[in-house]
Each structure stands twice: as C-alpha cells, then as structure tokens.
Design an enzyme around this catalytic site. Structure first.
Site, PDB file in Angstrom:
ATOM      1  N   ASP A  23     -32.650   4.241  49.457  1.00 29.60           N
ATOM      2  CA  ASP A  23     -32.741   4.507  48.021  1.00 29.60           C
ATOM      3  C   ASP A  23     -33.455   5.836  47.776  1.00 29.60           C
ATOM      4  OD1 ASP A  23     -31.667   2.008  47.649  1.00 29.60           O
ATOM      5  OD2 ASP A  23     -33.617   1.043  47.344  1.00 29.60           O
TER       6      ASP A  23
HETATM    7  N1  URA Z   1     -33.882  -1.890  51.185  1.00 22.30           N
HETATM    8  C1  URA Z   1     -34.109  -1.387  49.953  1.00 22.30           C
HETATM    9  O1  URA Z   1     -34.358  -2.123  49.018  1.00 22.30           O
HETATM   10  N2  URA Z   1     -34.052  -0.058  49.793  1.00 22.30           N
HETATM   11  C2  URA Z   1     -33.805   0.811  50.801  1.00 22.30           C
HETATM   12  O2  URA Z   1     -33.795   2.023  50.590  1.00 22.30           O
HETATM   13  C3  URA Z   1     -33.580   0.277  52.077  1.00 22.30           C
HETATM   14  C4  URA Z   1     -33.606  -1.076  52.241  1.00 22.30           C
END
Ligand code: URA
Length: 237
Positions: A104
């Site tokens: 993310d």
């Molecule tokens: N899980 C999440 O919630 N975000 C990420 O970036 C990676 C794994």
C-alpha cells in the site's frame, strides 16, 4: 544461445527507441563483431556477439533483480497519473522492470523489482504460498487470543476465511508491536485482518518476502541488486 534482432538488442539496452536505434544502425554507428552493421534485423547472439555504439561496447543484460526498501508515499506500480511510483527510485538499465506484488502507499519495506515475468508469476501465484512477514504497530492491546484467531483464520469479507497466519507479539500495550507472517496476498490483507479483531494498523513494514529479508543497512528509498545466493534461494523455493 539467445538470438535477438540488433534493433531490439539496442532498444532493450536503452540506446534509444526502436526507431531511433534503426537510424543509428543505418548511419553506420553500430558495429557487430568489429564490422559496421546496417541491418536492424541482423540476428545478434546476446552471449557472444560484441556490439558497439560509437565504439563503446554494449553488453546485453537479460534480467535484473533489485531489492528495494519502499518508503511511504509512493505506489507499487510502473506508472501513475498523480502519484510517484516505486520505479522512479530505480535507475536501472532495463525499462521493462516492475514491482513484484503490491505494498500500500503508506506501507514501507521490502519490494522485489525485476523484469523476470516468469519468476514474478511463480512468486505471486496463490498455489506457491510465498510467506511474507510484516512488522506492524497496532492501535490496541494485541492478545494471545488474537494470535489464536490469526492461526485459525479470520473473516475479512471474502468468500473464505484467511489462511493460517503466524502472529508474534513483540509488545502488548495500548499501542502494540507485532510481527505477522501471511501466506497469501489479498488486498490490504494485514490491515483487514487486524480490522477483523477490532485493532487498526497504525504502521506497516514488510521485513521478509520468501527467502529475502530487508537488510538493516538498506535505508528507505534505497535499493540494491540481489546477491547470487538470494536469487538462487528465490528461484529454488
Ligand atoms: N497488507 C496490507 O494491509 N497492506 C500492505 O501493504 C501489505 C499487506
């Protein structure tokens, strides 16, 4: 032996676009094994032929593999209309690189960047269950009951509950510190798992991906090539 058209060879090595390199070839600025070559379609043995551009030897690079410490604020994509992408931090020879999977925008940590589509496909395939380990800070007291729930699988609004995940509590307090290893890669997986137990994720960082671990000396925004051992471990997993 790997045979490639001369214009593709040069374009792959960023000498120019396909039409620009055709011009260079026609102008006689390219030699192959010591002779000027004016045919863009000439077949080049990428392992043996010696190609030069204005007398500089151009070696062919097939695959590149980078371990990147993603900072927050950039997206795991090759292009984006509005936001900086992880690719903007990588100054590589090949332009066909891409991030393997997604973190993310606010997640930091280990991201593999390559142009090896076959390896990426294997690593991302749900049937390969590549473990991914995250360090996280959680808004709430994480308990042994949560550890059990993560092991048993959680309802995060998908058809099936999440697969078994290993949750390790480093510090249990109003803001807890944990490490969690998951074997699948659903969208916002870790955040949704903690939401399912009512404790939002405040900070998330990936510290391992399969056999790769985030090196302590690789600062945010920095990257380095995989070592031969890392690459072998990744391919043989
Ligand atoms: N899980 C999440 O919630 N975000 C990420 O970036 C990676 C794994």
């Amino acid at each position: 032996m790997s045979l490639l058209r001369l214009d593709k060879f040069l374009a792959d090595m960023q000498i120019g676009t396909r039409s620009q390199v055709k011009q260079l070839i026609r102008k006689g600025r390219i030699t192959v094994d010591g002779q000027i070559c004016r045919q863009p379609e000439a077949k080049i043995d990428t392992d043996r032929s010696e190609v030069t551009f204005d007398k500089q030897v151009i070696s062919y690079v097939h695959m590149e593999y980078y371990l990147f410490h993603k900072p927050a604020g950039c997206v795991s994509a090759t292009t984006d209309r509005n936001l900086p992408t992880v690719m903007e931090s990588i100054d590589a020879q090949r332009k066909d690189l891409f991030p393997v999977g997604r973190l993310d925008i606010d997640t930091e940590g280990l991201l593999l960047i390559t142009n090896d589509g076959e390896l990426a496909h294997q690593l991302l395939s749900p049937s390969h269950h590549v473990p991914k380990t995250y360090y996280a800070e959680i808004d709430g007291i994480v308990t042994d009951e949560d550890v059990l729930k993560f092991k048993e699988g959680l309802d995060i609004g998908e058809k099936n509950p999440t697969k078994q995940a290993e949750l390790v509590i480093l510090k249990s307090n109003v803001i807890s510190q944990i490490e969690v290893t998951v074997y699948e890669g659903k969208f916002h997986q870790v955040k949704r798992m903690f939401e399912a137990v009512g404790k939002p994720v405040l900070y998330l960082k990936r510290i391992a991906f399969g056999p790769l671990t985030l090196p302590d000396d690789l600062k945010k925004g920095e990257y380095r090539s995989l070592t031969e051992d890392e690459l072998e471990a990744l391919k043989n997993r």
